[in-house]
Design a protein around this motif. Structure first.
Motif, PDB file in Angstrom:
ATOM      1  N   ALA A   2       0.809  -1.210   0.000  1.00 56.82           N
ATOM      2  CA  ALA A   2       0.000   0.000   0.000  1.00 56.82           C
ATOM      3  C   ALA A   2       0.846   1.264   0.000  1.00 56.82           C
ATOM      4  N   VAL A   3       2.025   1.218   0.615  1.00 59.78           N
ATOM      5  CA  VAL A   3       2.891   2.399   0.667  1.00 59.78           C
ATOM      6  C   VAL A   3       3.246   2.835  -0.753  1.00 59.78           C
ATOM      7  N   ASP A   4       3.587   1.888  -1.599  1.00 62.09           N
ATOM      8  CA  ASP A   4       3.929   2.203  -2.987  1.00 62.09           C
ATOM      9  C   ASP A   4       2.703   2.697  -3.746  1.00 62.09           C
ATOM     10  N   MET A   5       1.564   2.059  -3.534  1.00 59.75           N
ATOM     11  CA  MET A   5       0.340   2.463  -4.207  1.00 59.75           C
ATOM     12  C   MET A   5      -0.031   3.897  -3.815  1.00 59.75           C
ATOM     13  N   LEU A   6       0.048   4.216  -2.535  1.00 59.29           N
ATOM     14  CA  LEU A   6      -0.276   5.558  -2.076  1.00 59.29           C
ATOM     15  C   LEU A   6       0.726   6.584  -2.602  1.00 59.29           C
ATOM     16  N   PHE A   7       1.967   6.174  -2.776  1.00 57.53           N
ATOM     17  CA  PHE A   7       2.970   7.065  -3.367  1.00 57.53           C
ATOM     18  C   PHE A   7       2.578   7.394  -4.805  1.00 57.53           C
ATOM     19  N   LYS A   8       2.217   6.366  -5.558  1.00 55.73           N
ATOM     20  CA  LYS A   8       1.838   6.556  -6.969  1.00 55.73           C
ATOM     21  C   LYS A   8       0.561   7.371  -7.112  1.00 55.73           C
ATOM     22  N   GLU A   9      -0.308   7.305  -6.107  1.00 55.19           N
ATOM     23  CA  GLU A   9      -1.565   8.066  -6.132  1.00 55.19           C
ATOM     24  C   GLU A   9      -1.404   9.475  -5.568  1.00 55.19           C
ATOM     25  N   ASN A  10      -0.177   9.845  -5.220  1.00 60.91           N
ATOM     26  CA  ASN A  10       0.108  11.163  -4.638  1.00 60.91           C
ATOM     27  C   ASN A  10      -0.722  11.442  -3.395  1.00 60.91           C
ATOM     28  N   ALA A  11      -0.829  10.458  -2.532  1.00 54.25           N
ATOM     29  CA  ALA A  11      -1.545  10.632  -1.273  1.00 54.25           C
ATOM     30  C   ALA A  11      -0.828  11.663  -0.415  1.00 54.25           C
ATOM     31  N   THR A  12      -1.550  12.206   0.518  1.00 53.08           N
ATOM     32  CA  THR A  12      -0.920  13.138   1.460  1.00 53.08           C
ATOM     33  C   THR A  12      -0.215  12.324   2.545  1.00 53.08           C
ATOM     34  N   TRP A  13       0.687  12.971   3.254  1.00 53.61           N
ATOM     35  CA  TRP A  13       1.397  12.312   4.347  1.00 53.61           C
ATOM     36  C   TRP A  13       0.416  11.810   5.415  1.00 53.61           C
ATOM     37  N   PRO A  14      -0.554  12.642   5.851  1.00 54.45           N
ATOM     38  CA  PRO A  14      -1.505  12.138   6.848  1.00 54.45           C
ATOM     39  C   PRO A  14      -2.299  10.917   6.356  1.00 54.45           C
ATOM     40  N   GLU A  15      -2.690  10.927   5.077  1.00 55.73           N
ATOM     41  CA  GLU A  15      -3.407   9.760   4.526  1.00 55.73           C
ATOM     42  C   GLU A  15      -2.523   8.518   4.581  1.00 55.73           C
ATOM     43  N   LEU A  16      -1.275   8.676   4.200  1.00 57.27           N
ATOM     44  CA  LEU A  16      -0.332   7.561   4.185  1.00 57.27           C
ATOM     45  C   LEU A  16      -0.164   6.972   5.584  1.00 57.27           C
ATOM     46  N   ILE A  17       0.098   7.830   6.549  1.00 54.63           N
ATOM     47  CA  ILE A  17       0.318   7.356   7.916  1.00 54.63           C
ATOM     48  C   ILE A  17      -0.938   6.683   8.454  1.00 54.63           C
ATOM     49  N   LYS A  18      -2.098   7.263   8.179  1.00 53.73           N
ATOM     50  CA  LYS A  18      -3.360   6.671   8.623  1.00 53.73           C
ATOM     51  C   LYS A  18      -3.544   5.270   8.054  1.00 53.73           C
ATOM     52  N   GLN A  19      -3.282   5.100   6.759  1.00 51.45           N
ATOM     53  CA  GLN A  19      -3.450   3.793   6.116  1.00 51.45           C
ATOM     54  C   GLN A  19      -2.451   2.767   6.668  1.00 51.45           C
ATOM     55  N   ILE A  20      -1.223   3.179   6.863  1.00 50.07           N
ATOM     56  CA  ILE A  20      -0.220   2.262   7.426  1.00 50.07           C
ATOM     57  C   ILE A  20      -0.653   1.824   8.818  1.00 50.07           C
ATOM     58  N   ARG A  21      -1.129   2.775   9.619  1.00 46.25           N
ATOM     59  CA  ARG A  21      -1.554   2.437  10.979  1.00 46.25           C
ATOM     60  C   ARG A  21      -2.728   1.476  10.983  1.00 46.25           C
ATOM     61  N   ILE A  22      -3.661   1.660  10.061  1.00 44.83           N
ATOM     62  CA  ILE A  22      -4.818   0.767   9.970  1.00 44.83           C
ATOM     63  C   ILE A  22      -4.370  -0.636   9.571  1.00 44.83           C
ATOM     64  N   MET A  23      -3.518  -0.709   8.557  1.00 47.12           N
ATOM     65  CA  MET A  23      -3.108  -2.010   8.025  1.00 47.12           C
ATOM     66  C   MET A  23      -2.163  -2.760   8.957  1.00 47.12           C
ATOM     67  N   SER A  24      -1.298  -2.041   9.647  1.00 43.98           N
ATOM     68  CA  SER A  24      -0.286  -2.722  10.460  1.00 43.98           C
ATOM     69  C   SER A  24      -0.537  -2.613  11.965  1.00 43.98           C
ATOM     70  N   LYS A  25      -1.568  -1.870  12.335  1.00 40.49           N
ATOM     71  CA  LYS A  25      -1.867  -1.646  13.759  1.00 40.49           C
ATOM     72  C   LYS A  25      -0.646  -1.075  14.499  1.00 40.49           C
ATOM     73  N   ALA A  26       0.080  -0.210  13.803  1.00 38.21           N
ATOM     74  CA  ALA A  26       1.308   0.372  14.343  1.00 38.21           C
ATOM     75  C   ALA A  26       1.033   1.729  14.979  1.00 38.21           C
ATOM     76  N   ASP A  27       1.940   2.140  15.855  1.00 34.68           N
ATOM     77  CA  ASP A  27       1.855   3.490  16.405  1.00 34.68           C
ATOM     78  C   ASP A  27       2.348   4.470  15.328  1.00 34.68           C
ATOM     79  N   ILE A  28       2.204   5.751  15.600  1.00 33.65           N
ATOM     80  CA  ILE A  28       2.569   6.766  14.598  1.00 33.65           C
ATOM     81  C   ILE A  28       4.049   6.697  14.235  1.00 33.65           C
ATOM     82  N   PHE A  29       4.916   6.586  15.218  1.00 33.32           N
ATOM     83  CA  PHE A  29       6.357   6.565  14.944  1.00 33.32           C
ATOM     84  C   PHE A  29       6.724   5.372  14.059  1.00 33.32           C
ATOM     85  N   THR A  30       6.181   4.207  14.345  1.00 33.08           N
ATOM     86  CA  THR A  30       6.461   3.020  13.520  1.00 33.08           C
ATOM     87  C   THR A  30       5.904   3.206  12.115  1.00 33.08           C
TER      88      THR A  30
END
Length: 87
Positions: A2-30
């Protein structure tokens, strides 16, 4: 990934971090470490933190908040994304 897909879609940084957190159940720093392990996002963020006032402000806050564990370093007069370890 998803990180690559969001990069190609020109997602915003907040969108990217939100999606990573949802998919990986990670904290913000991770989630930030995961995002910055992607070469394209790292390159884009290096540009933003040196050319966008709000991004620069957030980057400086990140450095102060995380200290030696920061994902950003000050090199001369530039802010630089370090290569995050995702261990």
């Amino acid at each position: 990934m998803a990180v690559d897909m969001l990069f190609k879609e020109n997602a915003t940084w907040p969108e990217l971090i939100k999606q990573i957190r949802i998919m990986s159940k990670a904290d913000i720093f991770t989630a930030e470490k995961i995002a910055l392990s992607h070469q394209g996002w790292r390159r884009r963020c290096n540009y933003w933190i040196n050319h966008d006032r709000d991004c620069k402000k957030q980057a400086v806050w990140h450095i102060k908040h995380h200290g030696p564990n920061s994902l950003i370093a000050i090199v001369g007069e530039k802010l630089v994304i370090t290569s995050p370890s995702i261990a």
